[in-house]
Design an enzyme around this catalytic site. Structure first.
Site, short mmCIF file in Angstrom:
data_model
loop_
_atom_site.label_atom_id
_atom_site.label_comp_id
_atom_site.label_asym_id
_atom_site.label_seq_id
_atom_site.Cartn_x
_atom_site.Cartn_y
_atom_site.Cartn_z
N GLY A 31 -102.52 14.67 8.13
CA GLY A 31 -102.80 14.03 6.75
C GLY A 31 -102.83 15.28 5.24
N HIS A 34 -98.55 15.98 1.30
CA HIS A 34 -97.70 16.32 0.06
C HIS A 34 -96.37 16.34 0.39
CE1 HIS A 34 -96.68 19.57 2.76
NE2 HIS A 34 -97.93 19.98 3.02
N HIS A 37 -94.57 16.71 3.56
CA HIS A 37 -94.59 15.72 4.58
C HIS A 37 -93.71 14.67 4.25
CE1 HIS A 37 -98.94 17.50 4.88
NE2 HIS A 37 -98.30 17.57 6.15
N GLY A 149 -91.78 20.32 10.07
CA GLY A 149 -91.33 21.11 9.05
C GLY A 149 -91.03 22.50 9.48
N GLU A 150 -90.10 23.34 8.82
CA GLU A 150 -89.86 24.59 9.40
C GLU A 150 -91.07 25.64 8.68
OE1 GLU A 150 -85.88 25.74 8.02
OE2 GLU A 150 -84.94 24.66 10.13
N ASP A 152 -93.93 25.59 9.60
CA ASP A 152 -94.53 26.06 10.90
C ASP A 152 -93.41 26.05 12.05
OD1 ASP A 152 -97.30 25.62 10.48
OD2 ASP A 152 -96.46 23.66 9.85
N GLN A 155 -94.06 26.83 15.69
CA GLN A 155 -94.38 25.46 16.10
C GLN A 155 -93.29 24.74 16.55
OE1 GLN A 155 -97.86 22.81 14.64
NE2 GLN A 155 -95.99 21.70 13.55
N SER A 187 -98.21 23.28 1.48
CA SER A 187 -99.21 23.07 2.75
C SER A 187 -100.54 22.34 2.10
CB SER A 187 -99.64 24.52 3.07
OG SER A 187 -100.83 24.60 4.11
N ARG A 189 -103.46 23.19 3.06
CA ARG A 189 -104.46 24.27 2.57
C ARG A 189 -104.35 24.59 1.33
NH1 ARG A 189 -103.62 25.35 8.27
NH2 ARG A 189 -105.68 25.53 9.31
O1 PAF Z 1 -97.97 20.72 11.89
C1 PAF Z 1 -99.13 20.06 12.02
O2 PAF Z 1 -99.36 19.17 10.94
C2 PAF Z 1 -99.73 19.77 13.17
O3 PAF Z 1 -99.73 21.21 13.98
C3 PAF Z 1 -99.11 18.64 14.15
C4 PAF Z 1 -97.68 18.86 14.57
C5 PAF Z 1 -99.31 17.49 13.49
C6 PAF Z 1 -100.22 18.54 15.41
O4 PAF Z 1 -101.29 18.24 15.24
#
Ligand code: PAF
Length: 282
Positions: A31, A34, A37, A149-150, A152, A155, A187, A189
């Site tokens: 959530g 921005h 996303h 997204g890159e 992260d 991740q 982000s 944040r």
């Molecule tokens: O990248 C994120 O926002 C989170 O790590 C994700 C992939 C939604 C998992 O909670």
């Protein structure tokens, strides 16, 4: 717009869509949406018939209670933004109880060491939490394609590893970082930054860009020392780590090898907010 709070109802809706031979795209989010996303959502809309956006602040991936509590949440604003992009988007916004049934714990994963460096080193248990929730969303939605997204990047590599190891038949698609006008990676944040700090935070990206310009002629150690010295001179941004790694294994670069792709990664604190970014170097 369809908004589901229950896993079972989402699954039954998607089953009906799949029976009509519709392809499904998944965009997992926490959530506070921005433009970053929304660029994933738009890509998913262009490539699949039904797009599911999950909105869930996943408690098991936070190593600090305060960070979890302060994470921005505004579901109505998220729904409005998604509705503007396309009113046919399917939103999955479960409660923590719906997901974890009172047992708020992560599974344990072996990501072949991808989780041992950088974010994994500084955020204990973070990637087990990410793996747990992403696996659950993938197995609930059964998307043809899932978008991450890159920003992260670590991740993203870990989720690709998860899908490979668990032999899940879902295509994982990485999407480029969206940036604010000053270069700051978008982000959720960023919302928590005071305005002046947010204006100055282009410093993080410009440091990466200069590091990239040094990559052709200087060693990883020289570049790291230079980055550290830049941050030592700056009183607003506190460097947590700067690392240059091989893009696929995420192991720190010691000596440049021909035909390898390298990427620089950075994590920084500004006014108590943790920001990360990365840039491909070659
Ligand atoms: O990248 C994120 O926002 C989170 O790590 C994700 C992939 C939604 C998992 O909670």
């Amino acid at each position: 717009m369809h908004v589901f709070y229950s896993k079972r109802e989402l699954e039954s809706h998607l089953q009906k869509e799949r029976n009509k031979n519709r392809t499904v795209g998944l965009v997992p989010t926490m959530g506070a949406l921005h433009q970053g996303h929304l660029s994933l959502v738009k890509k998913a809309i262009a490539q699949t018939n039904i797009v599911v956006v999950s909105v869930f602040v996943n408690p098991t991936q936070f190593d600090q209670k305060e960070d979890l509590e302060k994470y921005p949440r505004n579901l109505q604003r998220d729904l409005d933004l998604l509705n503007e992009v396309n009113p046919n988007i399917v939103v999955f916004a479960p409660s923590a109880d719906e997901i974890y049934s009172g047992n708020v714990n992560s599974k344990s994963y072996d990501f072949d060491g991808l989780d041992k460096v950088m974010e994994g080193e500084f955020r204990t248990g973070h990637f087990d939490g990410v793996g747990t929730i992403v696996e659950l969303f993938l197995r609930t939605v059964h998307p043809d394609k899932a978008y991450f997204g890159e920003k992260d990047f670590q991740q993203l590599q870990i989720i690709k590893k998860l899908v490979e190891k668990r032999q899940l038949p879902y295509e994982i698609i990485g999407c480029p970082i969206e940036r604010e006008a000053n270069g700051l990676a978008m982000s959720s944040r960023n919302e928590r930054l005071p305005k002046t700090t947010r204006n100055e935070a282009g410093f993080i990206h410009s440091t990466l860009v200069t590091a990239k310009s040094k990559f052709g002629t200087e060693s990883a150690k020289e570049i790291k020392d230079w980055v550290k010295s830049e941050f030592a001179k700056n009183s607003v941004f506190e460097l947590e780590y700067f690392e240059i790694t091989d893009e696929s294994t995420l192991t720190p670069m010691l000596k440049k090898q021909a035909n390898q792709k390298y990427r620089a990664f950075i994590a920084v604190y500004a006014d108590g907010v943790r920001l990360i970014d990365n840039l491909r170097l070659n």
